[in-house]
Design an enzyme around this catalytic site. Structure first.
Site, short mmCIF file in Angstrom:
data_model
loop_
_atom_site.label_atom_id
_atom_site.label_comp_id
_atom_site.label_asym_id
_atom_site.label_seq_id
_atom_site.Cartn_x
_atom_site.Cartn_y
_atom_site.Cartn_z
N ASP A 2 0.87 -1.18 0.00
CA ASP A 2 0.00 0.00 0.00
C ASP A 2 0.90 1.23 0.00
OD1 ASP A 2 -1.76 2.08 0.60
OD2 ASP A 2 -2.13 1.42 2.66
N ILE A 48 4.72 3.94 3.04
CA ILE A 48 4.49 2.71 2.27
C ILE A 48 4.31 1.57 3.27
CG2 ILE A 48 5.31 1.21 0.41
CD1 ILE A 48 7.05 3.47 -0.55
N LYS A 49 3.19 0.87 3.12
CA LYS A 49 2.87 -0.22 4.03
C LYS A 49 3.04 -1.55 3.29
CE LYS A 49 0.10 2.81 4.34
NZ LYS A 49 0.22 4.23 3.86
N TYR A 76 -18.25 5.17 -9.33
CA TYR A 76 -17.53 6.38 -9.73
C TYR A 76 -17.80 6.63 -11.23
CZ TYR A 76 -13.90 9.27 -7.37
OH TYR A 76 -13.23 10.25 -6.69
N ASP A 116 -5.99 2.78 -3.58
CA ASP A 116 -6.06 2.54 -2.13
C ASP A 116 -7.50 2.61 -1.64
OD1 ASP A 116 -6.14 5.33 -2.60
OD2 ASP A 116 -5.00 5.81 -0.77
N THR A 137 -2.54 10.97 4.38
CA THR A 137 -2.12 12.27 3.85
C THR A 137 -3.35 13.09 3.49
OG1 THR A 137 -0.29 11.07 2.84
CG2 THR A 137 -0.63 13.36 2.14
N1 LIG Z 1 5.38 7.11 12.25
C1 LIG Z 1 4.74 7.97 11.48
N2 LIG Z 1 5.39 8.63 10.53
C2 LIG Z 1 4.78 9.50 9.73
N3 LIG Z 1 3.48 9.77 9.81
C3 LIG Z 1 2.77 9.17 10.74
C4 LIG Z 1 3.34 8.23 11.61
N4 LIG Z 1 2.37 7.78 12.41
C5 LIG Z 1 1.25 8.39 12.05
N5 LIG Z 1 1.47 9.27 11.07
C6 LIG Z 1 0.43 10.11 10.48
O1 LIG Z 1 -0.18 9.29 9.51
C7 LIG Z 1 -0.17 9.90 8.22
C8 LIG Z 1 0.20 8.85 7.23
O2 LIG Z 1 -0.85 7.88 7.27
P1 LIG Z 1 -1.03 6.85 6.11
O3 LIG Z 1 -2.39 6.26 6.30
O4 LIG Z 1 0.11 5.91 6.04
O5 LIG Z 1 -1.02 7.85 4.87
P2 LIG Z 1 -0.73 7.61 3.34
O6 LIG Z 1 -1.44 6.32 2.98
O7 LIG Z 1 -1.33 8.81 2.70
O8 LIG Z 1 0.74 7.51 3.13
C9 LIG Z 1 0.86 11.02 8.30
O9 LIG Z 1 0.41 12.11 7.51
C10 LIG Z 1 0.90 11.36 9.78
O10 LIG Z 1 -0.02 12.39 10.08
C1 LIG Z 2 -7.29 10.57 -2.49
C2 LIG Z 2 -5.87 10.05 -2.46
C3 LIG Z 2 -4.90 11.21 -2.74
C4 LIG Z 2 -5.59 9.51 -1.04
O1 LIG Z 2 -4.22 9.20 -0.92
P1 LIG Z 2 -3.52 8.91 0.48
O2 LIG Z 2 -3.98 9.91 1.46
O3 LIG Z 2 -3.99 7.52 0.91
O4 LIG Z 2 -2.06 8.92 0.23
C5 LIG Z 2 -5.68 8.89 -3.48
O5 LIG Z 2 -6.62 7.88 -3.24
C6 LIG Z 2 -5.77 9.35 -4.91
O6 LIG Z 2 -4.85 9.89 -5.47
N1 LIG Z 2 -6.96 9.13 -5.55
C7 LIG Z 2 -7.21 9.43 -6.95
C8 LIG Z 2 -8.38 10.36 -7.12
C9 LIG Z 2 -9.70 9.78 -6.62
O7 LIG Z 2 -9.74 8.81 -5.84
O8 LIG Z 2 -10.74 10.33 -7.04
K LIG Z 3 -6.09 8.33 2.72
#
Ligand SMILES: Nc1ncnc2c1ncn2[C@@H]1O[C@H](COP(=O)(O)OP(=O)(O)O)[C@@H](O)[C@H]1O
Ligand SMILES: CC(C)(COP(=O)(O)O)[C@@H](O)C(=O)NCCC(=O)O
Ligand SMILES: [K+]
Length: 236
Positions: free
Chosen positions: A6, A12-13, A88, A97, A120
């Site tokens: 992910d 990145i998970k 959609y 995601d 994010t």
């Molecule tokens: N260890 C960490 N490092 C960075 N961000 C973290 C951490 N723990 C929680 N967060 C929070 O979680 C958010 C990232 O969550 P995540 O669901 O992984 O986002 P994305 O899928 O958009 O990368 C960051 O924006 C921050 O607010």
């Molecule tokens: C909305 C998002 C930016 C969320 O991203 P994330 O916060 O998980 O990093 C992502 O799902 C994305 O780029 N979506 C494409 C546009 C849409 O879903 O309509």
């Molecule tokens: K999200």
């Protein structure tokens, strides 16, 4: 071994699953990607990636996954998968995601739910009782809202406040405003759904939101990885 990835805009998970259970889950920054050893639990026989991060991150991942290109799929949202129908306007435009999270939530709840991913960006998506993905919201996430106020105003700091009922200092005012904005959007969106609809809550910032979301609420960390696993398992 199955490897589920992910790749979000901040983190990145990774999840390694042996068909019976999760062997390991890992959560890293984009910068740490180069250090990940994909074969540490044996050669993956199937890899599924939900990527919404930048092009450089995509290329780096692609390069690292080259040895297993034949068994790697980059998930794209589509009209239907695993019992979820995507309404959609252009199904392929939905973030991969969000699509994986919707599939994961549907498999767990098997009923109408609101799927929240507080990362994010914060996304708030609706699935009805038939498994139709009705659509959803995209908001700046908790960290983005904090940074927008700090960089877009002359006087506001990067907030380090508490969430309190009547904020009486700037830091608390920002922190509470952000959490109420996020939770308010979730609850308003849930108001469009049948009474008693469950909110399925995930994402790195989920804990900041959880206390403000009324029951029924299902905390579901790693929802995207679970959704990716559901997809891989549906193939066999
Ligand atoms: N260890 C960490 N490092 C960075 N961000 C973290 C951490 N723990 C929680 N967060 C929070 O979680 C958010 C990232 O969550 P995540 O669901 O992984 O986002 P994305 O899928 O958009 O990368 C960051 O924006 C921050 O607010
Ligand atoms: C909305 C998002 C930016 C969320 O991203 P994330 O916060 O998980 O990093 C992502 O799902 C994305 O780029 N979506 C494409 C546009 C849409 O879903 O309509
Ligand atoms: K999200």
């Amino acid at each position: 071994m199955m490897l589920l990835v992910d790749a979000g805009n901040t983190r990145i998970k990774f999840g390694w699953h042996d068909g019976q259970q999760w062997i390991c889950r890992e959560d890293i920054s984009h910068e740490a990607l180069g250090a990940v050893n994909f074969t540490r639990f044996g050669t993956p026989h199937r890899i599924l990636v939900a990527h919404v991060a930048s092009e450089p991150v995509r290329l780096r991942l692609l390069q690292m996954l080259v040895p297993w290109m034949d068994r790697t799929e980059w998930l794209k949202a589509e009209f239907e998968r695993c019992g979820v129908r995507n309404l959609y306007a252009d199904p392929t435009r939905l973030g991969a995601d969000r699509w994986a999270a919707a599939i994961g939530a549907w498999h767990r709840v098997k009923g109408a739910c609101v799927v929240v991913s507080a990362g994010t960006a914060t996304t708030v998506d609706a699935i009805d009782e038939h498994g139709s993905f009705l659509g959803g919201l995209i908001l700046p996430g908790h960290g983005l809202m904090q940074r927008a106020l700090a960089s877009g105003t002359a006087a506001l700091p990067l907030a380090e406040g508490q969430c309190v009922p009547f904020p009486q200092n700037t830091h608390d005012a920002i922190e509470t405003g952000i959490r109420y904005a996020q939770a308010g959007a979730v609850e308003r969106f849930r108001g469009q759904m049948p009474f008693g609809t469950t909110v399925v809550l995930s994402g790195g910032s989920a804990s900041a939101l959880a206390p403000l979301i009324a029951p029924p609420r299902l905390d579901f960390p790693n929802l995207v990885l679970e959704g990716l696993l559901n997809i891989v398992r549906s193939e066999t």
